[in-house]
Design a protein around this motif. Sequence first.
Motif, PDB file in Angstrom:
ATOM      1  N   ILE A 256       0.841  -1.195   0.000  1.00  0.00           N
ATOM      2  CA  ILE A 256       0.000   0.000   0.000  1.00  0.00           C
ATOM      3  C   ILE A 256       0.877   1.246   0.000  1.00  0.00           C
ATOM      4  O   ILE A 256       0.657   2.188  -0.769  1.00  0.00           O
ATOM      5  N   ARG A 257       1.878   1.236   0.870  1.00  0.00           N
ATOM      6  CA  ARG A 257       2.796   2.379   0.980  1.00  0.00           C
ATOM      7  C   ARG A 257       3.491   2.637  -0.353  1.00  0.00           C
ATOM      8  O   ARG A 257       3.593   3.785  -0.793  1.00  0.00           O
ATOM      9  N   ASN A 258       3.963   1.587  -0.998  1.00  0.00           N
ATOM     10  CA  ASN A 258       4.657   1.748  -2.274  1.00  0.00           C
ATOM     11  C   ASN A 258       3.743   2.338  -3.345  1.00  0.00           C
ATOM     12  O   ASN A 258       4.158   3.197  -4.130  1.00  0.00           O
ATOM     13  N   ILE A 259       2.498   1.874  -3.372  1.00  0.00           N
ATOM     14  CA  ILE A 259       1.564   2.346  -4.397  1.00  0.00           C
ATOM     15  C   ILE A 259       1.214   3.815  -4.180  1.00  0.00           C
ATOM     16  O   ILE A 259       1.323   4.637  -5.094  1.00  0.00           O
ATOM     17  N   VAL A 260       0.785   4.154  -2.953  1.00  0.00           N
ATOM     18  CA  VAL A 260       0.342   5.536  -2.721  1.00  0.00           C
ATOM     19  C   VAL A 260       1.512   6.510  -2.761  1.00  0.00           C
ATOM     20  O   VAL A 260       1.378   7.636  -3.264  1.00  0.00           O
TER      21      VAL A 260
END
Length: 272
Positions: A256-260
């Motif tokens: 999630i962190r990588n995507i956002v």
Amino acid sequence: MSKDAVKSAFCLFLAFVSFAPAESPSPSDESRLPRQVQRIDGVLVPVPSEIFSTLDQFHDANWQSVLRPDLATLQPTGNAAQIALSLGVIIGEGFIAVAAEDGTEVQNLGKAAFKLARALGVEKSLLRRAASIIDHAGRKEWAAVRKEWSAADSDLKKAMIEIGSEPLSQLVSLGGWLRGADALSDLVSQHYSAVNAQLLHQPLLIDYFGKRLSQMGRKIRADAVVIETEKGIIQLRPLIGIEYSKPISEQSVKEIRNIVAGLVKAIERRAK
């Protein structure tokens, strides 16, 4: 300022900026709403007491590492959709800077927000508010700064809807949500627990933004950043929108962190 106050200020923003006017959820949707929000006349609004009680989990968070001072350099470049996303990111970062009581950063972000709003033709809605934010920050009157920054986001959305720019208003909200999710996933990663990770469980929100993007006009949807954001929303759906009974794993939090973070950086790259 206490750590609990910092956490409360940030996550109140995260809830606030994520819930633009929407159709009334169906009865089945009601059960999917986070307890931090409630529905009033078809609009999802934050419940501060619930947000504050949830935030007590982040006792040892390093909030300074979450700040992104470089975002204050965003420029009103590109088309209206790109500028709207940038403005949302700036407003999101502003709440974090206010919570951290970083006066210089708040002033820089206030000026950046005004420039972006002017490029969208809604600067009148922020003129008094931006000047007040900058003035109060210079005098370190943080209660007044927090109040003014919160109201600025509301004023902006109302102004854009009034001039027929509801899709751009949605993009401002989306930009703010992306920056908020970026920061929150970072915080959860710092001291992972399944309980903290559930703050990222937002199936109704991810569906809401996905639907809004799919309904936007051809011109907006053809924008490269909007295309990338729409793809990111699809990638986030199985991570953020999983069944509540199934914990969001530490690996999923990282994804999630990588995507956002990647989406925020994509917005930033186009605004330099």
